[in-house]
Design a protein around this motif. Sequence first.
Motif, short mmCIF file in Angstrom:
data_model
loop_
_atom_site.label_atom_id
_atom_site.label_comp_id
_atom_site.label_asym_id
_atom_site.label_seq_id
_atom_site.Cartn_x
_atom_site.Cartn_y
_atom_site.Cartn_z
N THR A 25 4.47 3.97 -2.24
CA THR A 25 3.79 2.96 -1.44
C THR A 25 2.36 2.88 -1.94
N VAL A 26 1.93 1.71 -2.32
CA VAL A 26 0.61 1.50 -2.88
C VAL A 26 -0.45 1.77 -1.82
N THR A 27 -1.50 2.51 -2.19
CA THR A 27 -2.58 2.81 -1.25
C THR A 27 -3.84 2.00 -1.54
N ASN A 28 -4.03 1.56 -2.77
CA ASN A 28 -5.22 0.76 -3.13
C ASN A 28 -4.89 -0.73 -3.11
N ILE A 29 -4.26 -1.14 -2.06
CA ILE A 29 -3.64 -2.46 -1.95
C ILE A 29 -4.61 -3.63 -2.12
N ASP A 30 -5.86 -3.48 -1.71
CA ASP A 30 -6.82 -4.58 -1.80
C ASP A 30 -7.61 -4.59 -3.10
N GLU A 31 -7.43 -3.59 -3.94
CA GLU A 31 -8.17 -3.53 -5.19
C GLU A 31 -7.56 -4.48 -6.22
N TYR A 32 -8.41 -4.98 -7.09
CA TYR A 32 -7.95 -5.89 -8.13
C TYR A 32 -7.19 -5.15 -9.24
N THR A 33 -7.22 -3.83 -9.21
CA THR A 33 -6.50 -3.03 -10.21
C THR A 33 -5.19 -2.48 -9.66
N VAL A 34 -4.72 -3.00 -8.55
CA VAL A 34 -3.50 -2.52 -7.92
C VAL A 34 -2.31 -2.67 -8.88
N LEU A 35 -1.43 -1.68 -8.89
CA LEU A 35 -0.24 -1.73 -9.73
C LEU A 35 0.97 -1.91 -8.83
N VAL A 36 1.63 -3.04 -8.99
CA VAL A 36 2.83 -3.36 -8.23
C VAL A 36 3.94 -3.61 -9.24
N ASN A 37 5.05 -2.90 -9.07
CA ASN A 37 6.16 -3.07 -9.99
C ASN A 37 7.42 -2.49 -9.36
N LYS A 38 8.40 -2.18 -10.18
CA LYS A 38 9.68 -1.69 -9.68
C LYS A 38 9.60 -0.26 -9.13
N TYR A 39 8.44 0.37 -9.29
CA TYR A 39 8.22 1.72 -8.77
C TYR A 39 7.16 1.76 -7.67
N ASN A 40 6.40 0.70 -7.51
CA ASN A 40 5.27 0.67 -6.58
C ASN A 40 5.37 -0.55 -5.67
N SER A 41 5.44 -0.29 -4.38
CA SER A 41 5.63 -1.34 -3.38
C SER A 41 4.38 -1.57 -2.55
N ILE A 42 4.15 -2.82 -2.21
CA ILE A 42 3.05 -3.16 -1.30
C ILE A 42 3.57 -3.61 0.06
N GLY A 43 4.87 -3.41 0.28
CA GLY A 43 5.44 -3.75 1.58
C GLY A 43 5.26 -5.22 1.91
N ASN A 44 4.81 -5.49 3.14
CA ASN A 44 4.64 -6.87 3.61
C ASN A 44 3.17 -7.31 3.54
#
Length: 170
Positions: A25-44
């Motif tokens: 679960t991504v913790t730096n969700i508001d950062e412009y360097t956030v990594l979202v992919n098949k291993y990292n979720s940002i939920g809703n």
Amino acid sequence: KCTLEEAVLKVNIGLDHDFYTEINTVTNIDEYTVLVNKYNSIGNYEPTDLKSLSYDAKYKLREKAAEAFEKLVAAGKLDNVYIRPYSAYRSYNSQTIIYNRYVERDGVTEADTYSARPGHSEHQTGLAVDVWSEGFEYISESDAKWLEKNSYKYGFIVRYTKDNIGITGY
């Protein structure tokens, strides 16, 4: 069948696990360097600073990304490159509809090769934009080459290439 460096890179990226397993679960969700992919979720998650693009108000990106994209488009025009968005921010619900449509049509295994599951789409961050060449329903080879050489100057990268399929899964 890879070098030691490639093996270390793949383990560090998480490629030693199947896609959509061992999800963080991504913790730096508001950062412009956030990594979202098949291993990292940002939920809703939904960004709070979405801004419409001047090209068409229905396309939105986070404020800084929208401004950067406008500059990218303007720079392209100076080089006779005319790109337009065909997909930008997508909500969790929108991604759910899109993904489920693909699953219904092609099955989960195939859909996972070209569409992100809800909560795993870079579009949901408000930082990703897919582009076409102006007047086309695809990106021309010359426009794609220009983007590869210039997009980084505006904070964007061309992430999904044939060379990156093993890393991105797309």
